[in-house]
Design an enzyme around this catalytic site. Structure first.
Site, PDB file in Angstrom:
ATOM      1  N   LEU A 185       3.500  50.882  -2.075  1.00  0.00           N
ATOM      2  CA  LEU A 185       2.793  52.279  -3.599  1.00  0.00           C
ATOM      3  C   LEU A 185       4.014  51.193  -4.279  1.00  0.00           C
ATOM      4  O   LEU A 185       3.749  52.270  -5.312  1.00  0.00           O
ATOM      5  CB  LEU A 185       2.750  53.632  -3.387  1.00  0.00           C
ATOM      6  CG  LEU A 185       1.584  53.765  -4.271  1.00  0.00           C
ATOM      7  CD1 LEU A 185       0.425  53.675  -3.975  1.00  0.00           C
ATOM      8  CD2 LEU A 185       2.171  55.556  -4.830  1.00  0.00           C
ATOM      9  N   GLY A 186       3.787  50.125  -4.762  1.00  0.00           N
ATOM     10  CA  GLY A 186       4.476  49.576  -5.910  1.00  0.00           C
ATOM     11  C   GLY A 186       3.274  49.042  -6.964  1.00  0.00           C
ATOM     12  O   GLY A 186       2.229  49.776  -6.935  1.00  0.00           O
ATOM     13  N   ILE A 236       0.821  46.879  -6.742  1.00  0.00           N
ATOM     14  CA  ILE A 236      -0.725  46.169  -6.219  1.00  0.00           C
ATOM     15  C   ILE A 236      -0.746  47.766  -5.465  1.00  0.00           C
ATOM     16  O   ILE A 236      -2.161  48.246  -5.520  1.00  0.00           O
ATOM     17  CB  ILE A 236      -0.720  45.161  -5.512  1.00  0.00           C
ATOM     18  CG1 ILE A 236       0.051  43.915  -6.112  1.00  0.00           C
ATOM     19  CG2 ILE A 236      -1.901  44.941  -4.706  1.00  0.00           C
ATOM     20  CD1 ILE A 236      -0.394  42.539  -5.222  1.00  0.00           C
ATOM     21  N   ARG A 289       9.419  54.019   1.187  1.00  0.00           N
ATOM     22  CA  ARG A 289      11.372  54.145   0.893  1.00  0.00           C
ATOM     23  C   ARG A 289      11.478  55.117   0.814  1.00  0.00           C
ATOM     24  O   ARG A 289      12.340  56.264   1.176  1.00  0.00           O
ATOM     25  CB  ARG A 289      12.165  53.160   1.516  1.00  0.00           C
ATOM     26  CG  ARG A 289      11.957  52.400   2.340  1.00  0.00           C
ATOM     27  CD  ARG A 289      12.992  51.119   2.408  1.00  0.00           C
ATOM     28  NE  ARG A 289      12.402  50.070   1.242  1.00  0.00           N
ATOM     29  CZ  ARG A 289      12.669  49.102   1.280  1.00  0.00           C
ATOM     30  NH1 ARG A 289      13.609  48.617   1.367  1.00  0.00           N
ATOM     31  NH2 ARG A 289      12.313  48.061  -0.574  1.00  0.00           N
ATOM     32  N   ARG A 297       1.448  41.668   4.049  1.00  0.00           N
ATOM     33  CA  ARG A 297       1.918  39.880   5.560  1.00  0.00           C
ATOM     34  C   ARG A 297       1.522  40.019   6.146  1.00  0.00           C
ATOM     35  O   ARG A 297       1.311  41.437   7.375  1.00  0.00           O
ATOM     36  CB  ARG A 297       3.295  39.829   4.161  1.00  0.00           C
ATOM     37  CG  ARG A 297       3.829  38.769   3.062  1.00  0.00           C
ATOM     38  CD  ARG A 297       3.203  38.140   3.280  1.00  0.00           C
ATOM     39  NE  ARG A 297       3.572  36.822   1.817  1.00  0.00           N
ATOM     40  CZ  ARG A 297       3.048  36.918   0.766  1.00  0.00           C
ATOM     41  NH1 ARG A 297       2.108  37.251   0.715  1.00  0.00           N
ATOM     42  NH2 ARG A 297       3.447  36.712  -0.010  1.00  0.00           N
ATOM     43  N   GLU A 300       0.074  31.772   9.474  1.00  0.00           N
ATOM     44  CA  GLU A 300      -1.397  30.852   8.857  1.00  0.00           C
ATOM     45  C   GLU A 300      -0.888  29.620   8.680  1.00  0.00           C
ATOM     46  O   GLU A 300       0.060  28.604   8.703  1.00  0.00           O
ATOM     47  CB  GLU A 300      -1.163  32.227   7.252  1.00  0.00           C
ATOM     48  CG  GLU A 300      -1.373  33.266   6.874  1.00  0.00           C
ATOM     49  CD  GLU A 300      -1.698  33.732   6.236  1.00  0.00           C
ATOM     50  OE1 GLU A 300      -1.368  33.062   4.734  1.00  0.00           O
ATOM     51  OE2 GLU A 300      -1.855  34.802   6.061  1.00  0.00           O
ATOM     52  N   HIS A 332      -6.690  34.401   3.299  1.00  0.00           N
ATOM     53  CA  HIS A 332      -5.798  34.798   2.227  1.00  0.00           C
ATOM     54  C   HIS A 332      -6.162  34.364   0.610  1.00  0.00           C
ATOM     55  O   HIS A 332      -6.193  33.296   0.201  1.00  0.00           O
ATOM     56  CB  HIS A 332      -3.968  33.948   2.938  1.00  0.00           C
ATOM     57  CG  HIS A 332      -3.239  34.693   1.945  1.00  0.00           C
ATOM     58  ND1 HIS A 332      -2.038  34.364   2.638  1.00  0.00           N
ATOM     59  CD2 HIS A 332      -2.904  34.928   1.017  1.00  0.00           C
ATOM     60  CE1 HIS A 332      -1.088  35.062   1.720  1.00  0.00           C
ATOM     61  NE2 HIS A 332      -1.614  35.212   0.733  1.00  0.00           N
TER      62      HIS A 332
HETATM   63  P1  NDP Z   1       6.283  45.685  -5.330  1.00  0.00           P
HETATM   64  O1  NDP Z   1       7.748  45.463  -4.712  1.00  0.00           O
HETATM   65  O2  NDP Z   1       5.925  46.179  -6.396  1.00  0.00           O
HETATM   66  O3  NDP Z   1       5.535  46.968  -4.099  1.00  0.00           O
HETATM   67  C1  NDP Z   1       6.456  46.923  -3.351  1.00  0.00           C
HETATM   68  C2  NDP Z   1       6.049  48.598  -2.219  1.00  0.00           C
HETATM   69  O4  NDP Z   1       6.335  48.099  -1.056  1.00  0.00           O
HETATM   70  C3  NDP Z   1       7.097  49.808  -2.949  1.00  0.00           C
HETATM   71  O5  NDP Z   1       5.604  50.853  -3.375  1.00  0.00           O
HETATM   72  C4  NDP Z   1       7.518  49.168  -1.732  1.00  0.00           C
HETATM   73  O6  NDP Z   1       8.870  50.748  -2.337  1.00  0.00           O
HETATM   74  C5  NDP Z   1       7.167  49.305  -0.622  1.00  0.00           C
HETATM   75  N1  NDP Z   1       8.522  48.950   0.299  1.00  0.00           N
HETATM   76  C6  NDP Z   1       9.155  48.107   0.191  1.00  0.00           C
HETATM   77  N2  NDP Z   1       9.937  47.230   1.487  1.00  0.00           N
HETATM   78  C7  NDP Z   1       9.797  48.501   2.775  1.00  0.00           C
HETATM   79  C8  NDP Z   1       9.542  49.212   4.001  1.00  0.00           C
HETATM   80  N3  NDP Z   1      10.431  48.921   4.174  1.00  0.00           N
HETATM   81  N4  NDP Z   1       9.127  50.241   3.927  1.00  0.00           N
HETATM   82  C9  NDP Z   1       8.161  50.958   2.785  1.00  0.00           C
HETATM   83  N5  NDP Z   1       7.387  50.206   2.046  1.00  0.00           N
HETATM   84  C10 NDP Z   1       8.226  50.100   1.522  1.00  0.00           C
HETATM   85  O7  NDP Z   1       5.248  44.572  -4.739  1.00  0.00           O
HETATM   86  P2  NDP Z   1       3.681  44.353  -4.809  1.00  0.00           P
HETATM   87  O8  NDP Z   1       2.733  45.179  -5.124  1.00  0.00           O
HETATM   88  O9  NDP Z   1       4.294  43.322  -6.287  1.00  0.00           O
HETATM   89  O10 NDP Z   1       3.287  43.115  -4.201  1.00  0.00           O
HETATM   90  C11 NDP Z   1       3.893  43.473  -2.382  1.00  0.00           C
HETATM   91  C12 NDP Z   1       3.598  42.531  -1.686  1.00  0.00           C
HETATM   92  O11 NDP Z   1       2.129  42.199  -1.254  1.00  0.00           O
HETATM   93  C13 NDP Z   1       3.881  41.512  -2.292  1.00  0.00           C
HETATM   94  O12 NDP Z   1       4.978  41.518  -1.470  1.00  0.00           O
HETATM   95  C14 NDP Z   1       3.442  40.315  -1.190  1.00  0.00           C
HETATM   96  O13 NDP Z   1       3.469  40.340   0.019  1.00  0.00           O
HETATM   97  C15 NDP Z   1       1.496  40.942  -1.253  1.00  0.00           C
HETATM   98  N6  NDP Z   1       1.016  40.225  -2.149  1.00  0.00           N
HETATM   99  C16 NDP Z   1      -0.384  40.201  -1.533  1.00  0.00           C
HETATM  100  C17 NDP Z   1      -1.292  38.916  -1.404  1.00  0.00           C
HETATM  101  C18 NDP Z   1      -2.145  38.407  -1.014  1.00  0.00           C
HETATM  102  O14 NDP Z   1      -2.552  37.240  -1.109  1.00  0.00           O
HETATM  103  N7  NDP Z   1      -2.893  38.686   0.228  1.00  0.00           N
HETATM  104  C19 NDP Z   1      -1.170  38.551  -3.587  1.00  0.00           C
HETATM  105  C20 NDP Z   1      -0.076  39.445  -3.911  1.00  0.00           C
HETATM  106  C21 NDP Z   1       0.852  40.356  -3.307  1.00  0.00           C
HETATM  107  P3  NDP Z   1      10.338  50.859  -1.647  1.00  0.00           P
HETATM  108  O15 NDP Z   1      10.857  50.196  -2.075  1.00  0.00           O
HETATM  109  O16 NDP Z   1      10.091  52.489  -2.324  1.00  0.00           O
HETATM  110  O17 NDP Z   1      10.346  51.642  -0.388  1.00  0.00           O
END
Ligand code: NDP
Length: 321
Positions: free
Chosen positions: A152-153, A155, A175, A232, A261, A279
């Site tokens: 829940l970052g 995006i 986390r 991913r 991919e 993608h």
């Molecule tokens: P953010 O860093 O803003 O958000 C990442 C979220 O994932 C946070 O809420 C984080 O919370 C959570 N997270 C990270 N690691 C873990 C874990 N091990 N377990 C549980 N939750 C986890 O990133 P964005 O929202 O900007 O982007 C997210 C991802 O989306 C990118 O890294 C990219 O891989 C993918 N993406 C794919 C695209 C596509 O074309 N399909 C386009 C753009 C992005 P916490 O740290 O509290 O765990």
């Protein structure tokens, strides 16, 4: 006259980055991020690298003077970020400018997975509507569903805002619990999968997230379960997903990202209850242009002001001297 900073661009890169970089920099292209392609002269003089989520540690090691790696992607699972951090090299990515586009795609993939709109359109185009009658009713619908968002970052929150408009209950797993949202928090992915029937994954690719969408999670979601992955490919065990879709452990899946991919397993392609995109979550001209501008602007800012615009958290560095 003053020497312009040398920026190396290995492999595929958005044309707007290639068009804009020469305004400020000396740009040198390489076929790929392979250290064998780096001459000693280039290894000594390059001060920056622009890449599309690919930078192996051995390629970075071929450069003695690199200060910054500007990534054309918000995800940087393909960048040797630890090696960069150890050397004091800043890594930048392209956050925020793609949030809404990627969230739109997640919703489209969810609706297509449930209501089979791509199959319905193929049915019309094949002439079946006139010949055989209406397209079959879909057993699945978004109505009455309960959605769990994995990640829940930036995006994930944009996806959640859209789902609020659809009138659905929303949960999330990360986390650490967020104190700025009212959605239901689950400290465990498994517990969330047991509580919801719809799982949307938008976590980064990492050792920690690898294959966390697996047989156990599909079992927990249950036979009406739907899995959407726009994060991913490495997060989802494709072999386990194929089995779960075949056996009816879950009902459907929608994927924008894959483990290897651009290769998508034939047995996944053969499944009618898999909705598959190449993608394209951020792949509109406007959004990709905004990402390209952020790549170039990070490099310009670094050399003009000593600060990057959007450094990743692992490399919060400022320019020395
Ligand atoms: P953010 O860093 O803003 O958000 C990442 C979220 O994932 C946070 O809420 C984080 O919370 C959570 N997270 C990270 N690691 C873990 C874990 N091990 N377990 C549980 N939750 C986890 O990133 P964005 O929202 O900007 O982007 C997210 C991802 O989306 C990118 O890294 C990219 O891989 C993918 N993406 C794919 C695209 C596509 O074309 N399909 C386009 C753009 C992005 P916490 O740290 O509290 O765990």
């Amino acid at each position: 006259s003053e020497q312009r900073p040398v920026i190396v661009v290995p492999g595929r890169m958005h044309p707007r980055v290639l068009a804009r970089l020469p305004d400020t920099f000396e740009m040198i292209r390489l076929d790929e991020a392979d250290p064998a392609l780096v001459s000693p002269e280039l290894g000594a003089k390059a001060v920056g690298i622009a890449t599309t989520n690919r930078l192996p540690a051995d390629f970075l090691a071929a450069f003695q003077s690199v200060e910054i790696v500007a990534n054309f992607s918000v995800g940087y699972d393909g960048i040797a970020v630890e090696a960069a951090a150890e050397r004091g090299v800043v890594v930048t990515n392209t956050p925020d400018v793609l949030n809404e586009e990627v969230a739109d795609t997640a919703i489209a993939l969810l609706l297509n997975s449930l209501r089979r709109f791509p199959a319905a359109e193929a049915y019309l185009r094949a002439g079946h509507w006139a010949q055989k009658g209406p397209f079959p009713l879909t057993p699945l619908s978004l109505r009455g569903r309960s959605v769990g968002i994995y990640g829940l970052g930036r995006i994930g929150q944009a996806i959640a805002r859209r789902l609020e408009g659809f009138g659905l209950p929303i949960s999330y797993h990360t986390r650490s619990r967020r104190d700025d949202v009212a959605y239901t928090y689950y400290p465990s992915l498994k517990a969330m999968a047991e509580a919801v029937d719809t799982l949307i994954s938008i976590v980064p690719g990492s050792d920690e997230t690898r294959h966390t969408l697996n047989a156990e999670i599909f079992q927990a979601l249950g036979s009406r379960g739907v899995v959407i992955n726009v994060g991913r490919g490495s997060t989802l065990d494709e072999t386990a997903l194929v089995a779960a879709l075949k056996e009816g452990t879950i009902a459907a899946a929608g994927l924008d990202v894959f483990e290897n991919e651009p290769h998508v397993p034939e047995d996944l392609i053969a499944l009618e209850n898999a909705t598959l995109l190449p993608h394209v979550a951020s792949a509109s001209e406007d959004t990709r242009n905004a990402m390209a501008d952020l790549v170039v602007d990070n490099l310009k800012s670094w050399f003009a002001t000593g600060k990057a615009l959007t450094p990743v958290p692992e490399t919060p560095f400022e320019r020395k001297g």
